[in-house]
Design an enzyme around this catalytic site. Structure first.
Site, PDB file in Angstrom:
ATOM      1  N   ASP A 186       0.969  -1.534   0.243  1.00 44.03           N
ATOM      2  CA  ASP A 186       0.070  -0.091  -0.155  1.00 44.03           C
ATOM      3  C   ASP A 186       1.211   1.046  -0.577  1.00 44.03           C
ATOM      4  OD1 ASP A 186      -2.361  -1.292   0.150  1.00 44.03           O
ATOM      5  OD2 ASP A 186      -2.493  -1.383   2.381  1.00 44.03           O
ATOM      6  N   ASP A 230     -13.867  -5.109  -2.908  1.00 47.85           N
ATOM      7  CA  ASP A 230     -14.464  -4.703  -1.476  1.00 47.85           C
ATOM      8  C   ASP A 230     -14.907  -5.838  -0.812  1.00 47.85           C
ATOM      9  OD1 ASP A 230     -11.798  -3.825  -1.547  1.00 47.85           O
ATOM     10  OD2 ASP A 230     -12.075  -2.069  -1.364  1.00 47.85           O
TER      11      ASP A 230
END
Lengths: 252, 224
Positions: free
Chosen positions: A11, A130
């Site tokens: 990330d 997600d």
């Protein structure tokens, strides 16, 4: 047989690797290119880089980060985060990505997946999905980095996205992300059964047993971040464990 | 260019030492060029059919679909330049869809003829396995050869494909992998090497394949 993949996830925000819990509370974890190179040497099968910056400046920095990673990396690189158009996807490929993952923009317009599949090849089009559990059962799609619930059934959306052009699904459990409670195996099994393309399990990995369980639930690949960044497990030690458990993996 | 045997070599000078990469589209050309840089081999993009015909070494990278790749190649007569240089035995490396367009046709793009360097039709993987095939698959050589007699050693290679050649054409040596049945992982004859896998994404093993290709003599005399 194609082996099961272990994929460290970076990330990245403002050129640095960060990691938080449920997408919040980001902590600095190091230089992206140095980490990517080190994971390749450990036997990583692929690297995923998610741009978690939210500004245009951050996006430009992300392209620089992709170039820096590509210069040292000899394994596939998937990049996602903030991809809104075919032009965004193309810019990432030109910077050195091999695949591009799309999330919110694809949900709002599945035609984006078709455009990427047609323009750059289905092997470039990764759906980042997600999902969160619903109190009444089942799973729903979240967008905007988990901030917005959509009410849409996650399994139905996975099917539609693959029909539109997605060649792979990067499936993250919002309930488990960063918690170390293990992958959401029910979610994983449901999506794996629903689509013919490879599924990458993401969100919640803490122990090697979590990865074994994900593969047994049908995952083609597993994504993990903290388990590697914090140095508790190297990729090669993890693969040794997986091999002992009968999971077919590539050993360096 | 015959001195490089390992996975790295010194920088090369002059046009004879440059690998010309056919620019068929965007795809992952950045990954291909970065891999050549890591090997110390000079490489650059071209869409000039004369360069594609005459260059000492040419690489055809894998991009998108069979139909899109052929359309791009036909636009500037690059398909004909590739056909001629391969007929002349000049060092040519074709990757992924680059391998597939050397066949006669593909189920992916019905009605679109390939370059036809060898007979055969590229077909989709069976429905019993996940498609696309994404990941590292074991590559073996049925003929039992090893480098330097072959361009590659047994090992794991990275694949990203939905279509494949199920059988090697006659007169070509090949490497095999399995995804719902055996398929052609690589083919070679003379100085022409075609890989279904992506050597530029296959770690040090893949870089070794590229280094062996770059080390081929430009005149088409080869050790394979």
């Amino acid at each position: 047989m194609v082996t099961r993949r272990v994929i460290p996830c970076l990330d990245v925000r403002d050129g640095r690797v960060v990691k938080g819990v449920r997408f919040q509370g980001l902590r600095d974890q190091g230089d992206p290119a140095a980490l990517a190179q080190s994971y390749e040497a450990q036997g990583a099968d692929e690297i995923v880089m998610l741009d978690v910056s939210a500004t245009p400046e951050g996006r430009r920095t992300a392209l620089e980060t992709v170039r820096a990673i590509r210069e040292v990396l000899s394994i596939p690189l998937t990049v996602g985060g903030g991809v809104r158009s075919l032009a965004d996807a193309r810019a990432l490929l030109e910077a050195g990505a091999d695949k591009v993952s799309v999330n919110t923009a694809a949900f709002e317009d599945p035609g984006l997946l078709s455009a990427i599949a047609e323009g750059l090849g289905r092997q470039c089009a990764v759906l980042a999905l997600d999902a969160a559990r619903r109190p009444e059962g089942g799973f729903e799609v979240l967008v905007r980095s988990g901030r917005q619930r959509t009410g849409r059934d996650a399994v139905a959306w996975a099917r539609e996205a693959v029909a539109a052009g997605a060649g792979e699904v990067l499936l993250t459990s919002w309930d488990r992300d960063g918690t170390g409670e293990g992958y959401d195996l029910d979610l994983l099994a449901a999506v794996c059964q629903a689509v013919p393309v490879p599924v990458i399990a993401s969100g919640g990995a803490d122990r090697p047993e979590d990865l074994v369980a994900a593969f047994r639930a049908g995952a083609d690949a597993v994504l993990a971040a903290s388990i590697f960044h914090e140095g508790r497990w190297t990729v090669d030690r993890l693969k040794e464990h997986l091999a002992r458990e009968g999971i077919e993996v590539r050993r360096c | 260019m015959s001195s490089v045997t390992g996975t790295s070599g010194g920088p090369r000078e002059g046009p004879a030492g440059t690998v010309m990469v056919v620019a068929t589209g965007v795809a992952n050309v950045a990954s291909v060029l970065a891999a050549w840089r890591r090997l110390g081999v000079s490489a650059r993009l071209t869409r000039d059919p004369a360069e594609v015909l005459e260059a000492s070494h040419v690489q055809l990278p894998g991009v998108g679909s069979f139909g899109a790749a052929m359309e791009s190649l036909r636009q500037d007569g690059l398909d004909e330049a590739l056909r001629r240089r391969m007929a002349l035995g000049r060092p040519t490396l074709a990757i992924c869809v680059g391998l597939q367009v050397l066949a006669e046709a593909s189920e992916e793009s019905p009605g679109v003829p390939g370059i036809g360097v060898f007979p055969g039709v590229v077909r989709r993987f069976p429905g019993t396995v996940r498609v696309p095939q994404f990941g590292w698959n074991a590559v073996s050589l049925p003929g039992g050869q090893r480098p330097p007699e072959a361009p590659l050693a047994p090992g794991h290679a990275y694949f990203a494909n939905s279509y494949r050649l199920a059988e090697a054409p006659g007169g070509w040596q090949w490497a095999v992998a399995d995804h719902g049945g055996p398929f052609v992982a690589a083919l070679w004859r003379g100085a022409v090497l075609a890989t279904q896998f992506h050597p530029e994404l296959s770690g040090p093993w893949g870089l070794g394949v590229m280094a062996r290709f770059a080390a081929l003599p430009a005149d088409g005399r080869t050790s394979w």
